[in-house]
Write a protein that holds these residues in place. Structure first.
Motif, PDB file in Angstrom:
ATOM      1  N   ARG A 129       0.768  -1.141  -0.061  1.00 27.64           N
ATOM      2  CA  ARG A 129       0.037  -0.098  -0.047  1.00 27.64           C
ATOM      3  C   ARG A 129       0.955   1.223  -0.150  1.00 27.64           C
ATOM      4  NH1 ARG A 129      -5.058  -1.404   4.205  1.00 27.64           N
ATOM      5  NH2 ARG A 129      -5.609  -3.467   3.479  1.00 27.64           N
ATOM      6  N   ASP A 130       2.206   1.090   0.104  1.00 27.52           N
ATOM      7  CA  ASP A 130       3.091   2.149  -0.022  1.00 27.52           C
ATOM      8  C   ASP A 130       2.851   3.199   1.170  1.00 27.52           C
ATOM      9  OD1 ASP A 130       5.270   3.677  -0.797  1.00 27.52           O
ATOM     10  OD2 ASP A 130       3.936   5.159  -1.839  1.00 27.52           O
ATOM     11  N   THR A 131       2.032   2.541   2.363  1.00 25.23           N
ATOM     12  CA  THR A 131       1.821   3.456   3.493  1.00 25.23           C
ATOM     13  C   THR A 131       3.140   4.167   4.084  1.00 25.23           C
ATOM     14  OG1 THR A 131       0.314   1.848   4.129  1.00 25.23           O
ATOM     15  CG2 THR A 131       0.923   3.330   5.758  1.00 25.23           C
ATOM     16  N   TRP A 132       4.266   3.555   4.101  1.00 28.58           N
ATOM     17  CA  TRP A 132       5.441   4.287   4.643  1.00 28.58           C
ATOM     18  C   TRP A 132       6.525   4.336   3.204  1.00 28.58           C
ATOM     19  CZ3 TRP A 132       6.521   0.026   8.783  1.00 28.58           C
ATOM     20  CH2 TRP A 132       5.099   0.151   9.600  1.00 28.58           C
ATOM     21  N   GLY A 133       5.809   4.528   2.199  1.00 30.42           N
ATOM     22  CA  GLY A 133       6.688   4.589   1.146  1.00 30.42           C
ATOM     23  C   GLY A 133       7.206   5.923   0.528  1.00 30.42           C
ATOM     24  N   VAL A 134       7.908   6.074  -0.576  1.00 36.63           N
ATOM     25  CA  VAL A 134       8.323   7.184  -1.206  1.00 36.63           C
ATOM     26  C   VAL A 134       7.238   7.851  -1.525  1.00 36.63           C
ATOM     27  CG1 VAL A 134       9.767   8.143  -2.855  1.00 36.63           C
ATOM     28  CG2 VAL A 134      10.533   6.018  -1.642  1.00 36.63           C
ATOM     29  N   GLU A 135       6.194   7.543  -2.335  1.00 36.38           N
ATOM     30  CA  GLU A 135       5.134   8.375  -3.048  1.00 36.38           C
ATOM     31  C   GLU A 135       4.559   9.160  -1.836  1.00 36.38           C
ATOM     32  OE1 GLU A 135       2.819   6.148  -5.578  1.00 36.38           O
ATOM     33  OE2 GLU A 135       4.728   5.375  -6.789  1.00 36.38           O
ATOM     34  N   ASN A 136       3.866   8.385  -1.077  1.00 41.17           N
ATOM     35  CA  ASN A 136       3.177   9.324   0.049  1.00 41.17           C
ATOM     36  C   ASN A 136       3.880  10.603   0.689  1.00 41.17           C
ATOM     37  OD1 ASN A 136       0.795   8.016  -0.212  1.00 41.17           O
ATOM     38  ND2 ASN A 136       1.105   6.926   1.713  1.00 41.17           N
ATOM     39  N   THR A 137       5.245  10.213   0.961  1.00 44.17           N
ATOM     40  CA  THR A 137       6.104  11.096   1.766  1.00 44.17           C
ATOM     41  C   THR A 137       6.331  12.213   0.611  1.00 44.17           C
ATOM     42  OG1 THR A 137       7.260   9.439   2.888  1.00 44.17           O
ATOM     43  CG2 THR A 137       8.257  11.506   2.718  1.00 44.17           C
ATOM     44  N   ALA A 138       6.645  11.868  -0.618  1.00 45.02           N
ATOM     45  CA  ALA A 138       6.967  12.934  -1.758  1.00 45.02           C
ATOM     46  C   ALA A 138       5.882  13.804  -1.934  1.00 45.02           C
ATOM     47  CB  ALA A 138       7.231  12.081  -3.102  1.00 45.02           C
ATOM     48  N   ALA A 158      12.301  12.262  -0.305  1.00 40.65           N
ATOM     49  CA  ALA A 158      11.334  11.264   0.314  1.00 40.65           C
ATOM     50  C   ALA A 158      11.810   9.801   0.464  1.00 40.65           C
ATOM     51  CB  ALA A 158      10.213  11.089  -0.599  1.00 40.65           C
ATOM     52  N   GLY A 159      12.818   9.616  -0.450  1.00 39.17           N
ATOM     53  CA  GLY A 159      13.372   8.182  -0.394  1.00 39.17           C
ATOM     54  C   GLY A 159      14.533   8.083   0.829  1.00 39.17           C
ATOM     55  N   VAL A 160      15.185   9.301   1.202  1.00 38.79           N
ATOM     56  CA  VAL A 160      15.963   9.327   2.368  1.00 38.79           C
ATOM     57  C   VAL A 160      14.941   9.356   3.709  1.00 38.79           C
ATOM     58  CG1 VAL A 160      17.495  10.777   3.705  1.00 38.79           C
ATOM     59  CG2 VAL A 160      17.808  10.543   1.077  1.00 38.79           C
ATOM     60  N   VAL A 161      13.978   9.974   3.595  1.00 35.99           N
ATOM     61  CA  VAL A 161      12.865   9.774   4.758  1.00 35.99           C
ATOM     62  C   VAL A 161      12.432   8.567   5.084  1.00 35.99           C
ATOM     63  CG1 VAL A 161      10.803  10.872   5.848  1.00 35.99           C
ATOM     64  CG2 VAL A 161      12.590  12.298   4.764  1.00 35.99           C
ATOM     65  N   THR A 162      12.143   7.835   3.789  1.00 35.27           N
ATOM     66  CA  THR A 162      11.626   6.650   4.143  1.00 35.27           C
ATOM     67  C   THR A 162      12.615   5.339   4.599  1.00 35.27           C
ATOM     68  OG1 THR A 162      10.135   7.000   2.034  1.00 35.27           O
ATOM     69  CG2 THR A 162      10.537   4.741   2.740  1.00 35.27           C
TER      70      THR A 162
END
Length: 206
Positions: A129-138, A158-162
């Protein structure tokens, strides 16, 4: 006009019921363990029928997947005044958002995070679900900095934060005495000085 139900009220009641079911479920998972807790146990603790549980959650795993805390963090993030450095803003919203929860909610969120680490099917569902993934953070970061969500720098940040979130989960998994939120805050704080080991020389070779 009599006989007309307020859709907003109806949705709020549903949200309260979902939250109560999750609260009772997380208490049981904490006290009895994941495997020993059944849907019937959760329904009984919440004083609802088994069918009512399934009206809100298709599976036992879904009661853990319900996330009503990240929206609190996002709201705290959007409330931060313009001009704050992005990483500092993320740490502030994390601390403020978590502090805004009552004591039981904070404790049960730690239970939820532990289940997300330790139950393979829940971890797999979160990845899917990309719940903690890059797309949501981005998406959240792009809105804050006024760039499109597919901007390479937004995606990289976003990738670094993930990655930081995954690192925090790993550290907590190794040390049961750690709290997830405090660990994540510490990990993000280390990123403020740059990516650890990025310039470290390799001292061994295979």
């Amino acid at each position: 006009m009599s006989g007309v139900t307020d859709p907003g009220l109806r949705e709020r009641k549903k949200a309260r019921t979902r939250a109560e079911l999750q609260r009772h479920a997380l208490r049981l998972f904490r006290d009895r363990g994941w495997a020993a807790t059944t849907v019937d146990d959760i329904a009984a603790a919440a004083d609802v029928s088994r069918s009512t549980f399934f009206r809100y959650f298709p599976t036992k795993e879904d009661v853990v997947l319900l996330d009503d805390v990240d929206p609190v963090f996002e709201a705290a993030f959007r409330a931060i005044p313009a001009g704050r450095p992005l990483l500092d803003a993320l740490r502030t919203c994390l601390r403020d958002g978590f502090a805004s929860l009552d004591e039981e909610k904070r404790a049960l969120e730690e239970v939820r995070m532990d289940l997300a680490r330790s139950i393979p099917q829940i971890a797999a569902a979160l990845r899917e679900r990309d719940t903690w993934g890059v797309e949501n953070t981005a998406r959240m970061v792009a809105e804050a900095v006024g760039r499109p969500p597919d901007d390479p720098d937004v995606v990289l940040f976003a990738g670094v934060v993930t990655g930081a979130r995954l690192a925090a989960h790993t550290l907590v998994h190794r040390d049961a005495g750690r709290g997830y939120i405090e660990t994540l805050d510490a990990v993000l704080g280390r990123l403020g000085a740059g990516i650890p080991l990025a310039d470290a020389p390799i001292v061994t070779s295979s």
